[in-house]
Design an enzyme around this catalytic site. Sequence first.
Site, PDB file in Angstrom:
ATOM      1  N   ASP A  12       3.531   0.287  -0.800  1.00  0.00           N
ATOM      2  CA  ASP A  12       4.291  -0.356  -1.833  1.00  0.00           C
ATOM      3  C   ASP A  12       3.441  -0.455  -2.992  1.00  0.00           C
ATOM      4  O   ASP A  12       2.198  -0.082  -2.983  1.00  0.00           O
ATOM      5  CB  ASP A  12       4.742  -1.837  -1.236  1.00  0.00           C
ATOM      6  CG  ASP A  12       5.600  -2.409  -2.661  1.00  0.00           C
ATOM      7  OD1 ASP A  12       6.487  -1.644  -3.221  1.00  0.00           O
ATOM      8  OD2 ASP A  12       5.508  -3.520  -2.740  1.00  0.00           O
ATOM      9  N   SER A  13       4.054  -0.963  -4.091  1.00  0.00           N
ATOM     10  CA  SER A  13       2.912  -1.090  -5.391  1.00  0.00           C
ATOM     11  C   SER A  13       2.181  -2.313  -5.030  1.00  0.00           C
ATOM     12  O   SER A  13       1.209  -2.411  -5.902  1.00  0.00           O
ATOM     13  CB  SER A  13       4.100  -1.098  -6.445  1.00  0.00           C
ATOM     14  OG  SER A  13       4.713  -2.472  -6.297  1.00  0.00           O
ATOM     15  N   GLY A  45       8.087  -0.069 -11.157  1.00  0.00           N
ATOM     16  CA  GLY A  45       9.560  -0.180 -11.713  1.00  0.00           C
ATOM     17  C   GLY A  45       9.692   0.355 -13.174  1.00  0.00           C
ATOM     18  O   GLY A  45      10.914   0.662 -13.365  1.00  0.00           O
ATOM     19  N   CYS A  75       9.109   0.562  -0.333  1.00  0.00           N
ATOM     20  CA  CYS A  75       9.454   0.525  -1.883  1.00  0.00           C
ATOM     21  C   CYS A  75      10.591   1.042  -2.429  1.00  0.00           C
ATOM     22  O   CYS A  75      10.679   2.300  -2.278  1.00  0.00           O
ATOM     23  CB  CYS A  75       8.033   0.891  -2.533  1.00  0.00           C
ATOM     24  SG  CYS A  75       8.268   0.950  -4.223  1.00  0.00           S
ATOM     25  N   GLU A 154       4.372 -11.172  -7.896  1.00  0.00           N
ATOM     26  CA  GLU A 154       2.988 -10.858  -8.039  1.00  0.00           C
ATOM     27  C   GLU A 154       2.145 -12.287  -8.640  1.00  0.00           C
ATOM     28  O   GLU A 154       0.956 -12.394  -8.070  1.00  0.00           O
ATOM     29  CB  GLU A 154       2.616  -9.681  -8.625  1.00  0.00           C
ATOM     30  CG  GLU A 154       3.195  -8.392  -8.089  1.00  0.00           C
ATOM     31  CD  GLU A 154       2.353  -7.834  -6.932  1.00  0.00           C
ATOM     32  OE1 GLU A 154       1.048  -8.057  -6.753  1.00  0.00           O
ATOM     33  OE2 GLU A 154       3.209  -7.183  -5.867  1.00  0.00           O
ATOM     34  N   CYS A 186      14.715  -4.335  -4.053  1.00  0.00           N
ATOM     35  CA  CYS A 186      13.175  -4.115  -4.220  1.00  0.00           C
ATOM     36  C   CYS A 186      12.421  -5.110  -3.418  1.00  0.00           C
ATOM     37  O   CYS A 186      13.182  -6.306  -2.945  1.00  0.00           O
ATOM     38  CB  CYS A 186      12.882  -4.609  -5.788  1.00  0.00           C
ATOM     39  SG  CYS A 186      11.230  -5.187  -6.247  1.00  0.00           S
ATOM     40  N   THR A 187      11.606  -4.439  -2.807  1.00  0.00           N
ATOM     41  CA  THR A 187      10.904  -5.057  -1.331  1.00  0.00           C
ATOM     42  C   THR A 187      10.408  -6.400  -1.935  1.00  0.00           C
ATOM     43  O   THR A 187      10.031  -7.159  -1.157  1.00  0.00           O
ATOM     44  CB  THR A 187      10.199  -4.322  -0.815  1.00  0.00           C
ATOM     45  OG1 THR A 187       8.999  -3.795  -1.665  1.00  0.00           O
ATOM     46  CG2 THR A 187      10.767  -3.094  -0.128  1.00  0.00           C
ATOM     47  N   HIS A 188       9.929  -6.807  -3.261  1.00  0.00           N
ATOM     48  CA  HIS A 188       9.373  -8.042  -3.708  1.00  0.00           C
ATOM     49  C   HIS A 188      10.580  -9.023  -3.619  1.00  0.00           C
ATOM     50  O   HIS A 188      10.118 -10.179  -3.632  1.00  0.00           O
ATOM     51  CB  HIS A 188       9.099  -7.984  -5.047  1.00  0.00           C
ATOM     52  CG  HIS A 188       7.622  -7.258  -5.371  1.00  0.00           C
ATOM     53  ND1 HIS A 188       7.437  -5.729  -5.094  1.00  0.00           N
ATOM     54  CD2 HIS A 188       6.429  -7.653  -5.613  1.00  0.00           C
ATOM     55  CE1 HIS A 188       6.208  -5.616  -5.322  1.00  0.00           C
ATOM     56  NE2 HIS A 188       5.417  -6.613  -5.723  1.00  0.00           N
TER      57      HIS A 188
HETATM   58  N1  DGL Z   1       8.436  -3.346  -4.676  1.00  0.00           N
HETATM   59  C1  DGL Z   1       8.819  -2.157  -5.159  1.00  0.00           C
HETATM   60  C2  DGL Z   1      10.182  -1.890  -5.035  1.00  0.00           C
HETATM   61  O1  DGL Z   1      10.950  -1.890  -3.955  1.00  0.00           O
HETATM   62  C3  DGL Z   1       8.098  -1.926  -6.605  1.00  0.00           C
HETATM   63  C4  DGL Z   1       8.448  -2.964  -7.514  1.00  0.00           C
HETATM   64  C5  DGL Z   1       7.377  -2.592  -8.717  1.00  0.00           C
HETATM   65  O2  DGL Z   1       6.204  -2.158  -8.498  1.00  0.00           O
HETATM   66  O3  DGL Z   1       7.985  -2.628  -9.929  1.00  0.00           O
HETATM   67  O4  DGL Z   1      10.973  -1.427  -5.908  1.00  0.00           O
END
Ligand code: DGL
Length: 286
Positions: A12-13, A45, A75, A154, A186-188
């Site tokens: 992931d990022s 993103g 991600c 983050e 989004c996984t965040h």
């Molecule tokens: N967690 C990632 C996603 O699912 C990336 C979020 C990002 O870095 O902008 O899209």
Amino acid sequence: MTDINAPIGVFDSGVGGLTVAKEIMHQIPNERIVYFGDTARVPYGNKSKETITKFSRQIVRFLQTQKVKAIVAACNTASAFALDEIEREVDIPMIGVVKPGVKAALKATRNGKIGVIGTEGTIASRIYPQYIKEMNPDANITGKACPLFVPLVEEGLWRDPVTDEIARRYLAELIDIDIDTLVLGCTHYPLIRETIGKVMGKGVVLVNPAYETARELKELLRRRGLLREQEAKLGDDMYQFYVSDSSEKFKQFANSIIKYGILSAKTINIEKYERSVEITGWRKKY
Ligand code: DGL
């Protein structure tokens, strides 16, 4: 022949993919994991398809040097922009989080009205509406980009008035349009699920694609005879974490998300994994 004791690569990022790694640890506890968080280049993103494809390719190359047997793009942005292209270049199985998220959303909805929140890239790619429509042409999908959610996560502002306020503003247009399901695309976002749930109210089911992703990964490994049977012993290099920038903050986050006691996170120079690196299993020159 692929070694069934080889780890699974997850990337992931940043910390977001840990929500997927956690679910994999839970559903297939015997599997070893090598996780990479691109903390030097987060967020993904707001970057172009070309840039995300280049970053993802470097990460996949790094993971291949770790001899992984499968890769999970944990991600949504990388799954939307880069997965199709990169999975054709490697000869180990790769899965992303978007298709599993779509299936989970279609299982959850009763009235066919589905909201999707994600990064600017994921929403602009229209990958969710495309896949949802392919599986259910009658579904009605409303997408909304929430670009500030990733930096808030983050920064560790998971339960904070600032996050509450931003969530209220972003999600206002998804309220009163009768959606009964909202995909956390989004996984965040599962890390601020509580806040999102509060704003959306009880009538809306929040779908976290992580559960379905881990389930599909397990099924994929089983089909290919790659499920690890050897019982896991924590500490014997079961889980390894790599980042592209300083590892201290990542380690703290990882420990609070995963709770298996992340032993260490190593910082690597991901840009080194360019096309000149010789890797077996890389199918074609590009
Ligand atoms: N967690 C990632 C996603 O699912 C990336 C979020 C990002 O870095 O902008 O899209």
